[in-house]
Scaffold this motif. Structure first.
Motif, PDB file in Angstrom:
ATOM      1  N   THR A 143      -2.520 -12.346  -8.126  1.00 45.26           N
ATOM      2  CA  THR A 143      -3.284 -13.066  -7.104  1.00 45.26           C
ATOM      3  C   THR A 143      -3.659 -14.469  -7.580  1.00 45.26           C
ATOM      4  O   THR A 143      -3.520 -15.452  -6.840  1.00 45.26           O
ATOM      5  CB  THR A 143      -4.557 -12.281  -6.746  1.00 45.26           C
ATOM      6  OG1 THR A 143      -4.196 -10.976  -6.286  1.00 45.26           O
ATOM      7  CG2 THR A 143      -5.345 -12.996  -5.658  1.00 45.26           C
ATOM      8  N   ASN A 203       2.112   1.838  -3.503  1.00 44.03           N
ATOM      9  CA  ASN A 203       1.042   2.348  -4.371  1.00 44.03           C
ATOM     10  C   ASN A 203       0.778   3.826  -4.109  1.00 44.03           C
ATOM     11  O   ASN A 203       0.592   4.615  -5.049  1.00 44.03           O
ATOM     12  CB  ASN A 203      -0.237   1.542  -4.152  1.00 44.03           C
ATOM     13  CG  ASN A 203      -0.131   0.128  -4.672  1.00 44.03           C
ATOM     14  OD1 ASN A 203       0.663  -0.153  -5.578  1.00 44.03           O
ATOM     15  ND2 ASN A 203      -0.930  -0.785  -4.125  1.00 44.03           N
ATOM     16  N   VAL A 222      -5.100   2.746 -13.817  1.00 42.45           N
ATOM     17  CA  VAL A 222      -5.841   2.014 -12.777  1.00 42.45           C
ATOM     18  C   VAL A 222      -6.267   0.639 -13.295  1.00 42.45           C
ATOM     19  O   VAL A 222      -6.159  -0.373 -12.588  1.00 42.45           O
ATOM     20  CB  VAL A 222      -7.064   2.838 -12.328  1.00 42.45           C
ATOM     21  CG1 VAL A 222      -7.968   2.002 -11.437  1.00 42.45           C
ATOM     22  CG2 VAL A 222      -6.620   4.100 -11.587  1.00 42.45           C
ATOM     23  N   ALA A 223      -6.761   0.607 -14.541  1.00 39.82           N
ATOM     24  CA  ALA A 223      -7.180  -0.686 -15.105  1.00 39.82           C
ATOM     25  C   ALA A 223      -6.004  -1.649 -15.215  1.00 39.82           C
ATOM     26  O   ALA A 223      -6.134  -2.847 -14.923  1.00 39.82           O
ATOM     27  CB  ALA A 223      -7.807  -0.452 -16.488  1.00 39.82           C
ATOM     28  N   TRP A 224      -4.858  -1.133 -15.638  1.00 41.40           N
ATOM     29  CA  TRP A 224      -3.669  -1.992 -15.765  1.00 41.40           C
ATOM     30  C   TRP A 224      -3.242  -2.542 -14.406  1.00 41.40           C
ATOM     31  O   TRP A 224      -2.899  -3.710 -14.268  1.00 41.40           O
ATOM     32  CB  TRP A 224      -2.540  -1.189 -16.402  1.00 41.40           C
ATOM     33  CG  TRP A 224      -1.285  -1.993 -16.586  1.00 41.40           C
ATOM     34  CD1 TRP A 224      -1.032  -2.935 -17.518  1.00 41.40           C
ATOM     35  CD2 TRP A 224      -0.111  -1.902 -15.776  1.00 41.40           C
ATOM     36  NE1 TRP A 224       0.222  -3.462 -17.368  1.00 41.40           N
ATOM     37  CE2 TRP A 224       0.825  -2.843 -16.297  1.00 41.40           C
ATOM     38  CE3 TRP A 224       0.260  -1.131 -14.675  1.00 41.40           C
ATOM     39  CZ2 TRP A 224       2.077  -3.018 -15.746  1.00 41.40           C
ATOM     40  CZ3 TRP A 224       1.526  -1.302 -14.137  1.00 41.40           C
ATOM     41  CH2 TRP A 224       2.409  -2.250 -14.661  1.00 41.40           C
ATOM     42  N   ILE A 225      -3.286  -1.693 -13.365  1.00 42.63           N
ATOM     43  CA  ILE A 225      -2.903  -2.129 -12.018  1.00 42.63           C
ATOM     44  C   ILE A 225      -3.866  -3.192 -11.511  1.00 42.63           C
ATOM     45  O   ILE A 225      -3.469  -4.208 -10.917  1.00 42.63           O
ATOM     46  CB  ILE A 225      -2.858  -0.925 -11.063  1.00 42.63           C
ATOM     47  CG1 ILE A 225      -1.688  -0.003 -11.417  1.00 42.63           C
ATOM     48  CG2 ILE A 225      -2.750  -1.394  -9.615  1.00 42.63           C
ATOM     49  CD1 ILE A 225      -1.641   1.272 -10.605  1.00 42.63           C
ATOM     50  N   VAL A 226      -5.190  -2.979 -11.751  1.00 45.02           N
ATOM     51  CA  VAL A 226      -6.188  -3.950 -11.302  1.00 45.02           C
ATOM     52  C   VAL A 226      -5.990  -5.294 -11.985  1.00 45.02           C
ATOM     53  O   VAL A 226      -6.016  -6.360 -11.344  1.00 45.02           O
ATOM     54  CB  VAL A 226      -7.605  -3.413 -11.552  1.00 45.02           C
ATOM     55  CG1 VAL A 226      -8.651  -4.506 -11.311  1.00 45.02           C
ATOM     56  CG2 VAL A 226      -7.889  -2.208 -10.659  1.00 45.02           C
ATOM     57  N   ILE A 227      -5.771  -5.251 -13.318  1.00 42.42           N
ATOM     58  CA  ILE A 227      -5.574  -6.498 -14.063  1.00 42.42           C
ATOM     59  C   ILE A 227      -4.299  -7.202 -13.601  1.00 42.42           C
ATOM     60  O   ILE A 227      -4.281  -8.426 -13.388  1.00 42.42           O
ATOM     61  CB  ILE A 227      -5.517  -6.206 -15.578  1.00 42.42           C
ATOM     62  CG1 ILE A 227      -6.886  -5.713 -16.067  1.00 42.42           C
ATOM     63  CG2 ILE A 227      -5.093  -7.454 -16.352  1.00 42.42           C
ATOM     64  CD1 ILE A 227      -6.892  -5.226 -17.498  1.00 42.42           C
ATOM     65  N   THR A 279      -2.754  -6.917 -10.694  1.00 41.72           N
ATOM     66  CA  THR A 279      -2.942  -7.432  -9.335  1.00 41.72           C
ATOM     67  C   THR A 279      -3.743  -8.730  -9.343  1.00 41.72           C
ATOM     68  O   THR A 279      -3.434  -9.683  -8.622  1.00 41.72           O
ATOM     69  CB  THR A 279      -3.657  -6.382  -8.472  1.00 41.72           C
ATOM     70  OG1 THR A 279      -2.899  -5.175  -8.464  1.00 41.72           O
ATOM     71  CG2 THR A 279      -3.822  -6.878  -7.042  1.00 41.72           C
ATOM     72  N   ARG A 280      -4.785  -8.777 -10.185  1.00 41.53           N
ATOM     73  CA  ARG A 280      -5.607  -9.977 -10.271  1.00 41.53           C
ATOM     74  C   ARG A 280      -4.813 -11.152 -10.835  1.00 41.53           C
ATOM     75  O   ARG A 280      -4.929 -12.290 -10.358  1.00 41.53           O
ATOM     76  CB  ARG A 280      -6.826  -9.707 -11.140  1.00 41.53           C
ATOM     77  CG  ARG A 280      -7.820 -10.867 -11.218  1.00 41.53           C
ATOM     78  CD  ARG A 280      -9.081 -10.431 -11.915  1.00 41.53           C
ATOM     79  NE  ARG A 280      -9.753  -9.373 -11.178  1.00 41.53           N
ATOM     80  CZ  ARG A 280     -10.841  -8.735 -11.638  1.00 41.53           C
ATOM     81  NH1 ARG A 280     -11.358  -9.053 -12.820  1.00 41.53           N
ATOM     82  NH2 ARG A 280     -11.400  -7.792 -10.905  1.00 41.53           N
ATOM     83  N   LYS A 309       0.825  -1.206   0.000  1.00 47.32           N
ATOM     84  CA  LYS A 309       0.000   0.000   0.000  1.00 47.32           C
ATOM     85  C   LYS A 309       0.857   1.253   0.000  1.00 47.32           C
ATOM     86  O   LYS A 309       0.542   2.245  -0.694  1.00 47.32           O
ATOM     87  CB  LYS A 309      -0.919  -0.002   1.222  1.00 47.32           C
ATOM     88  CG  LYS A 309      -2.046  -1.033   1.145  1.00 47.32           C
ATOM     89  CD  LYS A 309      -2.929  -0.947   2.373  1.00 47.32           C
ATOM     90  CE  LYS A 309      -4.089  -1.952   2.283  1.00 47.32           C
ATOM     91  NZ  LYS A 309      -4.947  -1.898   3.493  1.00 47.32           N
TER      92      LYS A 309
END
Length: 345
Positions: free
Chosen positions: A70, A15, A59-64, A66-67, A12
């Motif tokens: 994970t 980020n 933001v979309a790139w970070i979310v993808i 991270t997923r 965090k």
């Protein structure tokens, strides 16, 4: 769990840092555009639209990403669980890095299990060998010692013959002690002996040890004194710790001259209970101090005395197995102190 929480907190922080850097760059870009072009609303709107698109894309790139990470970590976790439990693989040997990792992990676990099985087989063989040696040597040696005693009691025995009989008795006792010590050591090293470690009074262990050398010390007029509080308790196996202390105390009696002194003391520290065995004996040369705990090692000034050099090695193995350790300090001609450290409660 604490480590995982620290990792999440650290992620965090990273980020937030990158977000601040991104905002700072956007503000710098905006100020620079205004400074160079003035209040051109068309350019400002285009710049604003560009910034919004960049932020949404970021933001979309970070979310993808991270997923994906994970999902990858969850697959790795499941792969490890399946490999440990011996279940079927989940990748079915696909041409991927994840499949390669799973295959290598399963090979490693199979090799580890095979090694453990081989070690267990070797231990069982050693156990059988030790039992055979113990059984096969006990009866003949006991017969030799009995016959030697009977010969020594014969009244018509000549003086020179009696001398030879005494030599046989001494050597038989030495051989019996050697065999028993080697059997104890082998059983300890192969895990055949299970230590019953508990919270036991230290004074009882010390008294049990001193009682075994009392006659020997009395024959040399050696005074043995004890300083130990009755309520002092340490985690140890009384029987085997007494065996270790006996080896140390027997050495102290053996290498202390007529009319000498031996002092046993015990004190409780924060992490260990310390037992000191101090004597006024011949001492140990400095060059021998780092070798005296080796198997069958005899110091330069100890070779005239009886012994085979296994007592100190056995004592260290017993104490180390219980999570403790032994230290030694000595001054040649003035005496030696062995310090035994037993884990605290």
């Amino acid at each position: 769990m604490k480590k995982k929480n620290r990792q999440v907190q650290h992620s965090k922080q990273i980020n937030i840092l990158f977000s601040l850097i991104f905002v700072l760059l956007v503000l710098t870009y905006t100020v620079t555009v205004i400074f160079l072009t003035g209040l051109d609303f068309t350019l400002l709107w285009l710049s604003f639209l560009f910034i919004v698109c960049m932020m949404v894309g970021g933001v979309a790139w970070i979310v993808i990403l991270t997923r994906q990470i994970t999902d990858f970590m969850e697959n790795v976790d499941e792969i490890v669980d399946r490999a440990i439990q011996g279940r079927e693989p989940i990748t079915y040997y696909e041409e991927t890095s994840l499949s390669s990792l799973e295959h290598k992990l399963m090979r490693y676990i199979d090799i580890s299990k095979a090694k453990e099985q081989n070690i267990e087989t070797e231990k069982n063989k050693i156990k059988g060998l030790i039992s055979d040696i113990s059984h096969q040597t006990k009866t003949p040696l006991a017969n030799i010692m009995v016959y030697t005693q009977l010969l020594g009691e014969a009244s018509e025995l000549k003086e020179d013959s009696r001398h030879h009989v005494n030599d046989i008795k001494v050597q038989s006792d030495k051989l019996d002690w050697l065999i028993q010590s080697l059997i104890k050591l082998s059983r300890l090293e192969t895990g055949m002996i299970s230590l019953h470690i508990g919270d036991n009074p230290v004074i009882q262990t010390i008294k049990q040890t001193v009682s075994q050398v009392y006659a020997q010390s009395e024959s040399k007029d050696i005074v043995i004194s004890i300083s130990c509080a009755a309520q002092l308790v340490a985690r140890h196996d009384m029987k085997w710790t007494s065996e270790a202390l006996f080896n140390l105390l027997e050495n102290a009696v053996k290498y202390t001259g007529q009319g000498g002194k031996i002092h046993l003391s015990a004190e409780s520290n924060e992490m260990f209970t310390r037992l000191d065995i101090s004597d006024t004996g011949i001492g140990i040369p400095e060059e021998d101090l780092h070798s005296i705990f080796k198997r069958f090692y005899r110091g330069q000034n100890a070779r005239e005395a009886e012994g085979i050099g296994i007592g100190l090695f056995l004592a260290r193995e017993i104490i180390t197995t219980q999570g403790g350790y032994i230290k030694v300090t000595s001054e040649l001609g003035k005496g030696t102190t062995f310090s035994v450290f037993l884990p605290q409660l």
